[in-house]
Design an enzyme around this catalytic site. Structure first.
Site, mmCIF file in Angstrom:
data_model
loop_
_atom_site.group_PDB
_atom_site.id
_atom_site.type_symbol
_atom_site.label_atom_id
_atom_site.label_comp_id
_atom_site.label_asym_id
_atom_site.label_seq_id
_atom_site.Cartn_x
_atom_site.Cartn_y
_atom_site.Cartn_z
ATOM 1 N N TRP A 1 78.672 8.736 -17.538
ATOM 2 C CA TRP A 1 78.101 7.314 -17.861
ATOM 3 C C TRP A 1 77.994 6.411 -17.126
ATOM 4 O O TRP A 1 77.763 5.014 -17.024
ATOM 5 C CB TRP A 1 78.589 7.132 -18.941
ATOM 6 C CG TRP A 1 79.798 7.635 -19.488
ATOM 7 C CD1 TRP A 1 80.401 8.052 -20.891
ATOM 8 C CD2 TRP A 1 80.959 6.462 -19.122
ATOM 9 N NE1 TRP A 1 81.373 8.075 -20.516
ATOM 10 C CE2 TRP A 1 82.425 7.265 -19.735
ATOM 11 C CE3 TRP A 1 81.065 5.615 -18.259
ATOM 12 C CZ2 TRP A 1 83.389 6.431 -19.544
ATOM 13 C CZ3 TRP A 1 82.340 4.772 -18.233
ATOM 14 C CH2 TRP A 1 83.450 5.563 -18.797
ATOM 15 N N PRO B 1 71.994 13.942 -18.894
ATOM 16 C CA PRO B 1 72.302 13.210 -18.027
ATOM 17 C C PRO B 1 73.276 12.459 -19.585
ATOM 18 O O PRO B 1 73.822 13.102 -20.819
ATOM 19 C CB PRO B 1 71.027 11.170 -18.978
ATOM 20 C CG PRO B 1 70.094 12.446 -19.226
ATOM 21 C CD PRO B 1 70.239 13.931 -18.823
ATOM 22 N N GLY C 1 82.193 14.283 -14.429
ATOM 23 C CA GLY C 1 82.714 13.362 -15.316
ATOM 24 C C GLY C 1 84.340 13.984 -15.515
ATOM 25 O O GLY C 1 84.509 13.945 -15.153
ATOM 26 N N GLU D 1 82.577 17.830 -10.263
ATOM 27 C CA GLU D 1 83.283 16.037 -9.713
ATOM 28 C C GLU D 1 83.920 15.729 -10.572
ATOM 29 O O GLU D 1 83.553 15.110 -11.714
ATOM 30 C CB GLU D 1 82.452 15.584 -8.824
ATOM 31 C CG GLU D 1 82.984 14.559 -7.750
ATOM 32 C CD GLU D 1 83.973 13.154 -8.466
ATOM 33 O OE1 GLU D 1 84.356 12.486 -9.375
ATOM 34 O OE2 GLU D 1 82.419 12.082 -8.419
ATOM 35 N N LEU D 2 85.386 15.919 -10.880
ATOM 36 C CA LEU D 2 86.107 15.034 -11.957
ATOM 37 C C LEU D 2 86.684 13.579 -11.575
ATOM 38 O O LEU D 2 86.604 12.663 -10.879
ATOM 39 C CB LEU D 2 87.288 16.348 -12.392
ATOM 40 C CG LEU D 2 86.569 17.908 -12.263
ATOM 41 C CD1 LEU D 2 87.650 18.457 -13.122
ATOM 42 C CD2 LEU D 2 84.235 17.635 -13.421
ATOM 43 N N CYS E 1 85.108 6.465 -10.230
ATOM 44 C CA CYS E 1 86.237 7.784 -10.092
ATOM 45 C C CYS E 1 87.207 7.034 -8.789
ATOM 46 O O CYS E 1 88.079 7.828 -8.449
ATOM 47 C CB CYS E 1 85.070 9.225 -9.842
ATOM 48 S SG CYS E 1 83.945 9.052 -8.267
ATOM 49 N N GLU F 1 94.238 8.889 -16.027
ATOM 50 C CA GLU F 1 92.998 8.076 -14.850
ATOM 51 C C GLU F 1 92.678 7.223 -16.282
ATOM 52 O O GLU F 1 92.818 7.540 -17.790
ATOM 53 C CB GLU F 1 91.044 9.026 -14.783
ATOM 54 C CG GLU F 1 90.664 8.307 -14.485
ATOM 55 C CD GLU F 1 89.243 9.039 -14.071
ATOM 56 O OE1 GLU F 1 88.979 9.200 -13.491
ATOM 57 O OE2 GLU F 1 88.901 9.454 -15.493
HETATM 58 O O1 TXE Z 1 83.016 12.801 -20.536
HETATM 59 P P1 TXE Z 1 82.557 13.871 -20.824
HETATM 60 P P2 TXE Z 1 82.673 11.366 -21.253
HETATM 61 C C1 TXE Z 1 86.080 9.983 -17.789
HETATM 62 C C2 TXE Z 1 86.574 9.314 -18.066
HETATM 63 C C3 TXE Z 1 86.895 8.723 -19.414
HETATM 64 C C4 TXE Z 1 86.629 10.876 -19.892
HETATM 65 C C5 TXE Z 1 85.461 11.431 -21.352
HETATM 66 O O2 TXE Z 1 88.209 8.600 -18.081
HETATM 67 O O3 TXE Z 1 87.404 8.072 -20.616
HETATM 68 O O4 TXE Z 1 86.005 10.804 -18.916
HETATM 69 O O5 TXE Z 1 84.115 10.488 -21.274
HETATM 70 C C6 TXE Z 1 78.149 17.067 -20.463
HETATM 71 N N1 TXE Z 1 79.348 21.669 -21.620
HETATM 72 N N2 TXE Z 1 85.458 9.805 -16.772
HETATM 73 O O6 TXE Z 1 82.949 12.486 -22.981
HETATM 74 O O7 TXE Z 1 83.214 15.145 -21.696
HETATM 75 C C7 TXE Z 1 78.631 15.230 -21.577
HETATM 76 O O8 TXE Z 1 77.713 15.354 -22.620
HETATM 77 C C8 TXE Z 1 78.430 21.202 -20.877
HETATM 78 C C9 TXE Z 1 86.300 10.161 -16.027
HETATM 79 O O9 TXE Z 1 81.650 10.341 -21.239
HETATM 80 O O10 TXE Z 1 83.426 15.110 -18.703
HETATM 81 C C10 TXE Z 1 78.091 14.306 -20.378
HETATM 82 O O11 TXE Z 1 76.364 14.416 -19.942
HETATM 83 N N3 TXE Z 1 78.008 19.494 -20.687
HETATM 84 C C11 TXE Z 1 84.263 10.714 -15.151
HETATM 85 C C12 TXE Z 1 78.973 14.983 -18.954
HETATM 86 O O12 TXE Z 1 79.650 15.876 -20.402
HETATM 87 C C13 TXE Z 1 79.434 18.590 -21.527
HETATM 88 C C14 TXE Z 1 82.823 9.700 -14.865
HETATM 89 C C15 TXE Z 1 80.266 14.376 -18.956
HETATM 90 O O13 TXE Z 1 80.915 13.879 -20.042
HETATM 91 C C16 TXE Z 1 80.075 19.830 -22.658
HETATM 92 C C17 TXE Z 1 82.883 10.014 -16.616
HETATM 93 C C18 TXE Z 1 79.745 21.103 -23.019
HETATM 94 N N4 TXE Z 1 80.784 21.639 -23.693
HETATM 95 C C19 TXE Z 1 83.620 10.029 -17.490
HETATM 96 N N5 TXE Z 1 80.993 18.624 -23.020
HETATM 97 C C20 TXE Z 1 84.458 10.828 -13.056
HETATM 98 N N6 TXE Z 1 85.444 11.030 -12.347
HETATM 99 O O14 TXE Z 1 83.442 10.043 -12.589
HETATM 100 C C21 TXE Z 1 80.423 17.350 -23.271
HETATM 101 N N7 TXE Z 1 79.852 17.254 -22.026
#
Ligand code: TXE
Length: 511
Positions: free
Chosen positions: A152, A177, A226, A248-249, A282, A380
């Site tokens: 997001w 998304p 994510g 990319e985490l 990130c 993070e």
């Molecule tokens: O992330 P998720 P969230 C970090 C940041 C944040 C934390 C959680 O610290 O507080 O992540 O954010 C999809 N199978 N970052 O909950 O869960 C989900 O719907 C497949 C760092 O948003 O990683 C979304 O589209 N997909 C990061 C996407 O995964 C799944 C940027 C990311 O969600 C799934 C954002 C599943 N089982 C948050 N579960 C960076 N590195 O830039 C969820 N999703």
């Protein structure tokens, strides 16, 4: 890490048919989107697989025309795109303009231009005696159907942005998304249709994490951005299906400031790139190590600059410097990191409080007297905080910068470029900048990705950033074709001796 990990967006939406989309700066619901179920995702995949071969057959020129039209579309609709991004993320107008619109427009042009070069057939030479005279070639063919699952923080750049090279390579793409920010992707899908992208080649699967899991079950390759926790689940599911995945985490990106640095430039970069996009980047500056002789000067300057930041509800160009947080649970994460640091002896020099207005707010915050036992230096934070630590020398700075499970990005500041570059090479991060930060992301020629498992695997940008969306196909074409090749049955002692001699000469020649 699991006990302190933030709640995921998915936990809010289990079982819902639609998902409300909020403006996080105001708390107002601005749209509802479908929470797509498994069958709907399967139907998108079926249509994508029907559409993909014709898209591939269009070739680089045909696909490039659509992508270049989309570049113009983005600029023609710049205000609408920026306003949509800002409304669903709460970010400042300029944050969306600099890091999203400008990135998207450049990326359409870049991949339209570079795809034919990066994916051109390659002539291969071999030393093998068995293939002398034969033509060898390496080809890149689109993998078929790519699933992009995005976060997001940058709905255009980090989420939709990965679809561009996948499409340029000739794939069909399903984009899932984040459920927090689906509106930008839906708007861009409309743009692609207006620019002539054939029906079915690109689809947006709105929904929660379950929708993301359904996408993984349908596609031939996954690009995920994510959290590290969700990335692990995505990796496991891809491994079960034996499909490739690029992850990319998270990042906990350090900045090292050496005693001979230009303190004003370094402090400007620290203040800007820790607070840019409300700290939700990130590769933002998440922690700072400063050599003792310039520590006080650096801290004073950073504090003054961060205190001057205008935070508020974005209302068009120039209205605010920093907007709100985007992801509601992020406020609690940032607050926990700041409170825990203070309980252990850290000091807040500016900020330090969550906002009381509607929406999701935390003040731009500078922390000092921090150490490596604190969550703010290890986890993070992904928010508007900058913890700064004094170090006695460069070795301590390098050791602490590398003391992390993450390794996405890092920055070094010094007037001595040779020394700074030497330090940069000792940092375990996928990308390191010298006297700069973050901006390397906009050089699409330069790969970016994690150097440690906590930050993921695989790269975006550069040649590898499009080749990962392809299957390699090796071709061997035999041009001189006797009825039977010399090494074939029946084996005879005479031919074996001849072959032995040939091998001996050949391998001596190789020395
Ligand atoms: O992330 P998720 P969230 C970090 C940041 C944040 C934390 C959680 O610290 O507080 O992540 O954010 C999809 N199978 N970052 O909950 O869960 C989900 O719907 C497949 C760092 O948003 O990683 C979304 O589209 N997909 C990061 C996407 O995964 C799944 C940027 C990311 O969600 C799934 C954002 C599943 N089982 C948050 N579960 C960076 N590195 O830039 C969820 N999703």
């Amino acid at each position: 890490m699991t006990s302190t990990a933030p709640q995921t967006a998915t936990q809010h939406n289990v079982g819902r048919a639609s998902i409300p989309v909020e403006n996080p700066a105001t708390g107002e619901v601005i749209a509802q989107v479908r929470n797509m179920a498994v069958a709907e995702v399967a139907e998108l995949a079926r249509r994508a697989r029907v559409a993909q071969p014709a898209w591939e057959a269009l070739g680089f020129d045909g696909r490039g025309r659509v992508l270049r039209r989309m570049q113009r579309w983005l600029m023609d609709n710049a205000d609408k795109v920026i306003t949509t991004i800002s409304a669903e993320t709460g970010k400042a107008y300029e944050d969306a303009q600099i890091a999203e619109l400008s990135y998207g427009a450049a990326a359409f042009e870049f991949w339209a231009k570079k795809a034919p070069r990066y994916l051109a057939d390659e002539k291969v030479r071999s030393k093998s005696i068995f293939v002398k005279g034969k033509r060898l070639m390496l080809r890149y063919r689109p993998i078929g159907l790519v699933g992009v699952i995005g976060p997001w923080n940058y709905p255009l750049t980090n989420s939709f942005g990965d679809c561009i090279p996948a499409l340029a390579a000739g794939n069909a793409v399903i984009l899932k998304p984040s459920e927090i920010t689906p509106l930008t992707s839906l708007l861009l899908a409309q743009g692609l249709a207006e620019c002539g992208l054939p029906d079915g080649v690109f689809a947006v699967a709105t929904g929660s994490g379950d929708t993301g899991a359904a996408v993984i079950d349908e596609v031939d390759m996954v690009m995920f951005t994510g959290s590290t926790a969700t990335g692990r689940k995505v990796g496991v599911r891809c491994a079960e299906r034996l499909i490739p995945v690029s992850l990319e985490l998270g990042g906990k990106d350090p900045m090292v400031v050496l005693a001979d640095a230009d303190v004003e430039r370094a402090s400007n970069h620290a203040a800007y790139y820790s607070m840019f996009n409300c700290g939700q980047t990130c590769i933002s500056i998440e922690r700072c190590y400063v050599e003792a002789p310039i520590y006080d000067d650096f801290v004073n300057r950073v504090t003054e600059k961060v205190r001057a930041i205008r935070q508020g509800v974005p209302a068009g160009p120039g209205s605010v410097d920093v907007g709100s947080l985007t992801f509601p649970p992020q406020v609690a994460t940032v607050e926990r990191h700041v409170q825990e640091a203070c309980e252990r002896g850290a000091k807040v020099l500016t900020g330090g409080q969550r906002g009381r207005d509607k929406g999701y707010w935390f003040e731009p915050t500078v922390l000092v007297d921090v150490d490596h036992d604190m969550a703010c230096m290890r986890e993070e934070t992904f928010g508007p905080t900058l913890p700064i630590m004094k170090v006695k020398d460069v070795d301590e700075a390098i050791r602490l910068a590398n003391d992390s499970e993450y390794g996405l990005s890092a920055a070094v500041f010094s007037r001595d470029l040779a020394r700074a570059t030497a330090v940069a090479k000792q940092l375990n991060a996928g990308a390191v900048t010298v006297n700069d930060a973050v901006i390397n992301y906009l050089a699409l020629e330069l790969p970016m990705g994690g150097a440690k498992p906590g930050s993921g695997s695989g790269h975006r940008h550069g040649p590898g950033g499009i080749r990962k969306y392809c299957r390699q196909q090796s071709l061997l074409i035999s041009r001189i074709n006797p009825k039977r090749d010399i090494h074939m049955h029946p084996y005879t002692a005479r031919r074996t001796r001849l072959l032995g001699r040939a091998l001996a000469i050949f391998n001596r020649g190789l020395k």
